[in-house]
Design an enzyme around this catalytic site. Structure first.
Site, PDB file in Angstrom:
ATOM      1  N   HIS A   1       0.835  -1.200   0.000  1.00 18.60           N
ATOM      2  CA  HIS A   1       0.000   0.000   0.000  1.00 18.60           C
ATOM      3  C   HIS A   1       0.873   1.255   0.000  1.00 18.60           C
ATOM      4  O   HIS A   1       0.612   2.206  -0.754  1.00 18.60           O
ATOM      5  CB  HIS A   1      -0.896  -0.021   1.232  1.00 18.60           C
ATOM      6  CG  HIS A   1      -1.879   1.100   1.302  1.00 18.60           C
ATOM      7  ND1 HIS A   1      -3.180   0.974   0.908  1.00 18.60           N
ATOM      8  CD2 HIS A   1      -1.751   2.384   1.739  1.00 18.60           C
ATOM      9  CE1 HIS A   1      -3.819   2.115   1.086  1.00 18.60           C
ATOM     10  NE2 HIS A   1      -2.969   2.995   1.594  1.00 18.60           N
ATOM     11  N   GLU A   2       1.911   1.269   0.817  1.00 15.96           N
ATOM     12  CA  GLU A   2       2.791   2.437   0.893  1.00 15.96           C
ATOM     13  C   GLU A   2       3.603   2.605  -0.393  1.00 15.96           C
ATOM     14  O   GLU A   2       3.855   3.730  -0.832  1.00 15.96           O
ATOM     15  CB  GLU A   2       3.711   2.328   2.105  1.00 15.96           C
ATOM     16  CG  GLU A   2       2.989   2.386   3.438  1.00 15.96           C
ATOM     17  CD  GLU A   2       2.130   3.638   3.592  1.00 15.96           C
ATOM     18  OE1 GLU A   2       2.546   4.712   3.098  1.00 15.96           O
ATOM     19  OE2 GLU A   2       1.043   3.537   4.167  1.00 15.96           O
TER      20      GLU A   2
ATOM     21  N   ASP B   1      -4.692   1.541  -2.378  1.00 17.87           N
ATOM     22  CA  ASP B   1      -5.166   0.234  -1.951  1.00 17.87           C
ATOM     23  C   ASP B   1      -5.363  -0.686  -3.142  1.00 17.87           C
ATOM     24  O   ASP B   1      -4.989  -1.857  -3.113  1.00 17.87           O
ATOM     25  CB  ASP B   1      -6.478   0.395  -1.192  1.00 17.87           C
ATOM     26  CG  ASP B   1      -6.835  -0.856  -0.406  1.00 17.87           C
ATOM     27  OD1 ASP B   1      -5.954  -1.368   0.294  1.00 17.87           O
ATOM     28  OD2 ASP B   1      -7.982  -1.304  -0.505  1.00 17.87           O
TER      29      ASP B   1
ATOM     30  N   GLU C   1      -6.070   7.104  -1.116  1.00 20.24           N
ATOM     31  CA  GLU C   1      -6.143   5.831  -0.414  1.00 20.24           C
ATOM     32  C   GLU C   1      -6.780   4.757  -1.292  1.00 20.24           C
ATOM     33  O   GLU C   1      -6.342   3.609  -1.306  1.00 20.24           O
ATOM     34  CB  GLU C   1      -6.943   5.996   0.882  1.00 20.24           C
ATOM     35  CG  GLU C   1      -6.246   6.814   1.945  1.00 20.24           C
ATOM     36  CD  GLU C   1      -4.980   6.142   2.454  1.00 20.24           C
ATOM     37  OE1 GLU C   1      -5.003   4.931   2.730  1.00 20.24           O
ATOM     38  OE2 GLU C   1      -3.957   6.838   2.564  1.00 20.24           O
TER      39      GLU C   1
ATOM     40  N   HIS D   1       1.516   4.441  -2.818  1.00 24.41           N
ATOM     41  CA  HIS D   1       1.475   5.883  -2.570  1.00 24.41           C
ATOM     42  C   HIS D   1       2.656   6.585  -3.245  1.00 24.41           C
ATOM     43  O   HIS D   1       2.521   7.683  -3.784  1.00 24.41           O
ATOM     44  CB  HIS D   1       1.522   6.162  -1.068  1.00 24.41           C
ATOM     45  CG  HIS D   1       0.192   6.108  -0.395  1.00 24.41           C
ATOM     46  ND1 HIS D   1      -0.894   6.840  -0.817  1.00 24.41           N
ATOM     47  CD2 HIS D   1      -0.227   5.415   0.695  1.00 24.41           C
ATOM     48  CE1 HIS D   1      -1.929   6.588  -0.014  1.00 24.41           C
ATOM     49  NE2 HIS D   1      -1.547   5.725   0.905  1.00 24.41           N
TER      50      HIS D   1
END
Length: 485
Positions: free
Chosen positions: A133-134, A202, A198, A137
């Site tokens: 997930h990071e 995700d 997000e 980003h």
């Protein structure tokens, strides 16, 4: 190898690793917005800012310098990056000693994980879901895009906004106040943009997770457990306060994950060993509480899991100086896997605590014959050499190590200690100067190298080397300071 670094953590830099409602999709279905910020903040500039932020964090946050854990999270991150799209920068994965469940990412490919994640992620796939997930980003440049939107809605330039974030890390209260006072965007628009980020992170994160051979269902599984565990808690984790997990959000996450191939992921011994190491040494609990945790887990653990439980208990016994008990647990582990870096590291600690230096060095040299470039083993051997008083050998090895891993504070710390003990004051000052530079403490770094240059022979090669490094540090200091203007 027992190296600890303590400090107080006070700021979250970027976004949290949380799921958002979306359905599973392929990369081709995504809008082409991953480089939307390229016109105002280049990738090269992001790397420059990321390096500056990392230096500040090293000097202000309890970053875990443990070589085994660093190697583990770097390896996990690399396995995910190999299956991620839009990777435009180098990545650095690191741990912060904090029991709160959290993770964040910032410029230049930096991903921070709190050690608290290891206390709650039962499988490697669950931890990998947070990391994936990071990574998303960062590959989608969400931080740069958020700043671009704020720049459009305020009179500030992009440089001023990024400088404000840098200030927030260096001086949290002043930086946050400055950002709030000068950003004109409404609270609602920021919330909507964050939700969009997000959702995208995700969606892409689960795709990366699946392509990397991890369980795609690990993300909804992990966050479902977190939501259930803290549903009625008076003080839930920070991420549940700032990013609630309603049932609809978890349901959508589960539906998305189920659209990927279901695969049985075997137990990861390295994850379980890393988890045991965190609980034994970085969970902030005393030895009795740690032993109780390992004992309770052992009662319902499989044989493979019991190995990591015994390893964790051995670490607790070493740290509490119960060496006979530690030996009884470590001996069969080493017999089964004589070249396992986790077990070799623990055996090194055990030997050094008992002043059995030759035993530690011999064991590590044998392991290095089959793993000559293993950073953990190399550092452990130099650590053993320093403790054995064989400073000249240690310095030789550490000079090579710091050349190969210049951002590893462990190497410079050991080199400083070895040089000081060997009577090489100039070498010790130079090594300490590199530690200062890694923390962005440029004045101290330059001062150390200036003293080192004055101590060596006039016109010598060492003096030329130290003077050249002073020039480099001044250039780096100038660039660093310019980012805060």
């Amino acid at each position: 190898m027992q190296l600890f670094k303590k400090a107080k953590i006070s700021i979250l830099v970027a976004s949290l690793a949380l799921p958002s409602p979306a359905i599973a999709t392929t990369y081709s279905d995504l809008p082409d917005i991953g480089t939307a910020a390229a016109g105002t903040l280049t990738v090269e500039k992001e790397i420059e800012y990321g390096d500056a932020y990392m230096r500040i964090l090293r000097g202000s946050q309890p970053i875990v310098s443990d070589p085994l854990l660093s190697e583990y999270v770097s390896s996990l991150g690399a396995s995910l990056l190999a299956n991620a799209n839009d990777v435009k920068t180098p990545f650095e994965f690191f741990l912060i000693r904090n029991r709160d469940i959290n993770a964040f990412a910032f410029f230049g490919g930096h991903v921070a994980l709190h050690t608290g994640l290891f206390l709650h992620a039962k499988t490697e796939s669950e931890l990998a879901s947070v990391v994936a997930h990071e990574i998303a980003h960062l590959t989608q440049r969400h931080l740069a895009r958020a700043m671009e939107q704020q720049a459009r809605q305020s009179p500030l330039t992009m440089a001023a906004l990024v400088g404000s974030l840098l200030l927030a890390i260096a001086a949290p209260q002043a930086g946050i106040a400055a950002a709030q006072a000068t950003t004109a965007a409404s609270i609602q628009s920021r919330i909507n943009y964050t939700r969009s980020n997000e959702k995208e992170a995700d969606r892409i994160g689960i795709e990366t997770l699946s392509r990397s051979g991890f369980d795609a269902n690990a993300m909804p599984t992990f966050f479902t457990r977190m939501a259930d565990q803290y549903r009625f808690a008076s003080t839930p984790p920070q991420f549940l306060l700032t990013h609630p997990l309603p049932d609809s959000r978890i349901t959508d996450s589960r539906s998305r994950a189920q659209q990927y191939p279901q695969q049985s992921v075997p137990l990861s011994p390295n994850y379980q060993l890393a988890r045991a190491r965190v609980i034994a040494r970085f969970a902030g609990i005393d030895s009795a509480a740690a032993l109780d945790w390992f004992e309770r887990q052992s009662k319902r653990a499989s044989p493979a899991l019991k190995q990591s439980m015994n390893y964790g208990k051995a670490l607790v016994y070493i740290d509490s100086r119960q060496f006979d008990r530690a030996t009884a647990l470590l001996t069969p582990l080493l017999k089964q896997q004589p070249n396992n870096p986790f077990f070799l590291d623990a055996a090194t600690d055990l030997d050094i605590n008992q002043k059995k230096y030759d035993s530690a060095i011999s064991r590590l040299n044998n392991a290095l014959e089959t793993q000559p470039n293993n950073a953990v083993l190399l550092l452990n051997r130099d650590y053993a050499l320093v403790n054995a008083g064989r400073f000249k050998e240690a310095i030789s090895g550490l000079l090579k190590y710091t050349h190969r891993y210049p951002a590893d504070t462990n190497g410079w710390s050991l080199l400083q200690e070895a040089s000081d003990s060997h009577g090489d004051r100039a070498g010790a000052l130079a090594a300490q100067g590199e530690l200062y530079a890694l923390q962005g403490r440029w004045h101290k770094a330059i001062n150390n190298y200036t003293q080192a240059s004055q101590l060596v022979d006039l016109g010598s090669l060492d003096q030329a080397r130290y003077d050249a490094r002073i020039d480099q540090l001044r250039v780096e200091e100038s660039r660093f300071n310019a980012l805060q203007r």
